[in-house]
Design a protein around this motif. Structure first.
Motif, PDB file in Angstrom:
ATOM      1  N   LEU A 205       0.736  -1.188   0.020  1.00 52.34           N
ATOM      2  CA  LEU A 205       0.090  -0.134  -0.013  1.00 52.34           C
ATOM      3  C   LEU A 205       0.839   1.416   0.040  1.00 52.34           C
ATOM      4  CD1 LEU A 205      -3.101   0.940   0.008  1.00 52.34           C
ATOM      5  CD2 LEU A 205      -2.791   0.709   2.664  1.00 52.34           C
ATOM      6  N   TRP A 206       1.855   1.301   0.717  1.00 49.36           N
ATOM      7  CA  TRP A 206       2.659   2.447   0.930  1.00 49.36           C
ATOM      8  C   TRP A 206       3.340   2.570  -0.324  1.00 49.36           C
ATOM      9  CZ3 TRP A 206       4.210   6.062   4.577  1.00 49.36           C
ATOM     10  CH2 TRP A 206       5.253   6.625   4.282  1.00 49.36           C
ATOM     11  N   ASP A 207       4.043   1.353  -0.780  1.00 47.01           N
ATOM     12  CA  ASP A 207       4.733   1.650  -2.214  1.00 47.01           C
ATOM     13  C   ASP A 207       3.876   2.298  -3.185  1.00 47.01           C
ATOM     14  OD1 ASP A 207       6.955   0.710  -0.917  1.00 47.01           O
ATOM     15  OD2 ASP A 207       6.837  -1.255  -1.679  1.00 47.01           O
ATOM     16  N   CYS A 208       2.651   1.797  -3.459  1.00 43.19           N
ATOM     17  CA  CYS A 208       1.715   2.371  -4.313  1.00 43.19           C
ATOM     18  C   CYS A 208       1.408   3.801  -4.351  1.00 43.19           C
ATOM     19  CB  CYS A 208       0.394   1.571  -4.589  1.00 43.19           C
ATOM     20  SG  CYS A 208      -1.048   1.932  -5.523  1.00 43.19           S
ATOM     21  N   ILE A 209       1.236   4.114  -2.958  1.00 47.00           N
ATOM     22  CA  ILE A 209       0.934   5.581  -2.980  1.00 47.00           C
ATOM     23  C   ILE A 209       1.986   6.532  -3.117  1.00 47.00           C
ATOM     24  CG2 ILE A 209       0.079   7.196  -0.939  1.00 47.00           C
ATOM     25  CD1 ILE A 209      -1.696   4.826   0.125  1.00 47.00           C
ATOM     26  N   VAL A 210       3.170   6.029  -2.581  1.00 45.21           N
ATOM     27  CA  VAL A 210       4.218   6.789  -2.950  1.00 45.21           C
ATOM     28  C   VAL A 210       4.688   6.760  -4.411  1.00 45.21           C
ATOM     29  CG1 VAL A 210       6.646   7.033  -2.371  1.00 45.21           C
ATOM     30  CG2 VAL A 210       5.267   6.453  -0.482  1.00 45.21           C
ATOM     31  N   GLY A 211       4.317   5.683  -5.049  1.00 42.37           N
ATOM     32  CA  GLY A 211       4.732   5.810  -6.457  1.00 42.37           C
ATOM     33  C   GLY A 211       3.677   6.548  -7.147  1.00 42.37           C
ATOM     34  N   ALA A 212       2.497   6.758  -6.742  1.00 37.35           N
ATOM     35  CA  ALA A 212       1.675   7.659  -7.389  1.00 37.35           C
ATOM     36  C   ALA A 212       1.923   9.117  -7.000  1.00 37.35           C
ATOM     37  CB  ALA A 212       0.082   7.303  -6.957  1.00 37.35           C
ATOM     38  N   GLY A 213       2.830   9.450  -6.223  1.00 41.80           N
ATOM     39  CA  GLY A 213       3.275  11.018  -6.225  1.00 41.80           C
ATOM     40  C   GLY A 213       3.125  11.409  -4.585  1.00 41.80           C
ATOM     41  N   ALA A 214       2.649  10.816  -3.798  1.00 45.67           N
ATOM     42  CA  ALA A 214       2.601  11.080  -2.351  1.00 45.67           C
ATOM     43  C   ALA A 214       4.044  11.415  -1.937  1.00 45.67           C
ATOM     44  CB  ALA A 214       1.455  10.397  -1.517  1.00 45.67           C
ATOM     45  N   VAL A 215       4.155  12.616  -1.222  1.00 47.54           N
ATOM     46  CA  VAL A 215       5.393  12.844  -0.395  1.00 47.54           C
ATOM     47  C   VAL A 215       5.521  12.020   0.977  1.00 47.54           C
ATOM     48  CG1 VAL A 215       6.947  14.459   0.549  1.00 47.54           C
ATOM     49  CG2 VAL A 215       5.729  15.053  -1.859  1.00 47.54           C
ATOM     50  N   PRO A 216       6.387  11.131   1.027  1.00 45.86           N
ATOM     51  CA  PRO A 216       6.369  10.406   2.308  1.00 45.86           C
ATOM     52  C   PRO A 216       6.885  11.609   3.480  1.00 45.86           C
ATOM     53  CG  PRO A 216       8.022   9.198   1.068  1.00 45.86           C
ATOM     54  CD  PRO A 216       7.436  10.374   0.264  1.00 45.86           C
TER      55      PRO A 216
END
Length: 355
Positions: A205-216
């Motif tokens: 889930l984390w990888d997908c959301i970060v990959g979509a452009g969300a900044v950690p």
């Protein structure tokens, strides 16, 4: 055993380390406080989208025919005001009306209520509730089973496929191929969702959301974001020494609609008058207020920071009620210098337009 070896790690700990996060101890956990920096992460959430690992939060589940009735007796807000599929900000109070915790209650059904609680209060909340169980209701601590991510920011709702939800509604859905509870809740003052999924699915889930452009984003930005909109933090602004009314949370105490633990004490205080209040302030001189600094003529800072959005020092603190009105001039003792500040209306930051 040294304290540091007892700290717990979320399922995403390796992701944080690999991303270069600065890891700090927080509420018994090793958590990322920042990646690229508090200010850029803060601004990413205000202008686009950021994602936080909040898997340290606790999940306590009430099940059984009397689950809703029990929650109504234990919690200050009225779950009767919402239906199934909606969440509600509420308080778990002691007999004196002081918060044991502030939390979000998810009403799945009359026989199932999930409580998402602060990481530092999981054990206290669980023990308090377990000692008062009555009727056909069970209490299950699911904190180790679930990971939790907060995707926040004006672009967060379109970054990945999400169910359309009104604020504080929630649904079970598949997000990035992961089964999750999706809730339109957050702690930043921005549109967004909080996602609860099985701990073993957190990395996908984390990888997908970060990959979509969300900044950690780390805990540092989470704190500056919540303080700008005056969301209280347990352990800073909320504790067992101040009542819910003193904390300005009378709006989540259904004193006229039901009985709950702490209600009698709050009714008496409301009748007799509130001596001290949690107020927000902004600095009029250059300086950064911090927790524990003295407020003159009489008070203590409970939370303080430099606001990335406003460019000034801001904070909250308990003051005599007569000194807590917006516009009142106060002083903040910043490292031995009394700097001018002013009580301000909440929230301290608000967008001109907000979804």
């Amino acid at each position: 055993m040294p304290e540091e070896t007892a700290l717990r790690r979320t399922p995403l700990y390796d992701r944080h380390v690999a991303a270069g996060a600065r890891i700090v101890p927080f509420a018994g956990w090793e958590m990322p406080v920042q990646y690229q920096g508090i200010i850029p992460e803060h601004l990413a959430v205000r202008t686009a989208a950021g994602v936080f690992d909040v898997s340290h939060m606790g999940q306590l589940e009430l099940r059984g025919p009397d689950a809703l009735a029990f929650a109504q007796r234990m919690l200050s807000n009225d779950l009767g005001r919402i239906g199934a599929g909606h969440a509600q900000y509420t308080l778990l109070l002691d007999d004196g009306g002081c918060p044991i915790d502030d939390l979000i209650a998810y009403r799945f059904a009359d026989d199932r209520v999930l409580l998402v609680v602060n990481a530092s209060r999981v054990d206290d909340d669980r023990d308090w509730l377990a000692g008062r169980l009555a009727g056909e209701v069970s209490l299950d601590d699911r904190s180790d089973d679930l990971a939790m991510l907060a995707l926040q920011g004006p672009e967060s709702l379109t970054l990945v496929d999400l169910p359309e939800l009104a604020p504080f509604a929630f649904a079970e859905a598949e997000v990035c191929g992961v089964r999750a509870v999706v809730a339109r809740t957050g702690y930043t003052g921005e549109p967004g969702v909080e996602l609860m999924a099985a701990a073993e699915d957190a990395d996908r889930l984390w990888d997908c959301i970060v990959g979509a452009g969300a900044v950690p984003c780390g805990l540092g930005a989470r704190d500056t974001l919540r303080l700008e909109v005056c969301y209280p933090l347990y352990g800073n602004d909320l504790d067992l020494d101040h009542t819910a009314l003193e904390a300005g949370l009378g709006w989540v105490c259904a004193l006229d609609d039901k009985d709950f633990t702490g209600a009698d004490a709050l009714r008496a205080q409301k009748r007799d008058g509130i001596a001290r209040k949690l107020a927000a302030f902004r600095m009029l001189e250059r300086g950064i207020p911090r927790q524990g600094m003295e407020i003159s003529p009489d008070g203590t800072v409970t939370s303080g920071t430099m606001s990335p959005s406003l460019g000034i020092g801001i904070g909250m603190g308990y003051l005599p009620a007569d000194d807590a009105a917006p516009g009142t001039r106060i002083g903040i003792d910043v490292r031995g210098r009394t700097l001018a500040a002013e009580i301000a209306a909440k929230p301290l930051y608000a967008k001109e337009t907000n979804a």
